[in-house]
Scaffold this motif. Structure first.
Motif: not given
Length: 118
Positions: A109, A6, A22
């Motif tokens: 993430g 991210e 992302c």
């Protein structure tokens, strides 16, 4: 092994904008739904938005009209455009993706902090 990375968080004044990204990498066969949760201190994790492989989208009521999720399947990347930020949007934002690398698993993430403050 699949990784989600991210980027794009930060400190912004009320009314400002941010774009979160992302990016998925690794031994990916297909990526299905992608999206973001957020978690503020002392609060439960909240599903903010998600997008299917065919780009159907869904948003939490609290962000409708301000957040826009999109994806670039060629880049294995999803984006969350956040406009008109409010202090209550302050949270750690976690992206997720349902990815087939043999079997379908949910990957996460590392989280990115969004702080809205004057």
């Amino acid at each position: 092994q699949v990784q989600l990375v991210e980027s794009g968080g930060g400190l912004v004044q009320p009314g400002g904008s941010l774009r979160l990204s992302c990016a998925a990498s690794g031994s990916i066969v297909s990526i299905y739904t992608m999206g973001w949760y957020r978690q503020a201190p002392g609060s439960q994790r909240e599903l903010v938005a998600h997008i299917t492989r065919g780009s159907s989208t869904n948003y939490a009521d609290s962000v409708k009209g301000r957040f826009t999720i999109s994806r670039d399947n060629a880049k294995n990347t999803a984006y969350l455009q956040i406009n008109n930020l409010k202090p209550e949007d302050t949270a750690v934002y976690y992206c997720f993706a349902n990815i087939r690398d043999g079997v379908i698993k949910t990957s996460w993430g590392q989280g990115t902090q969004v702080t809205v403050s004057s």
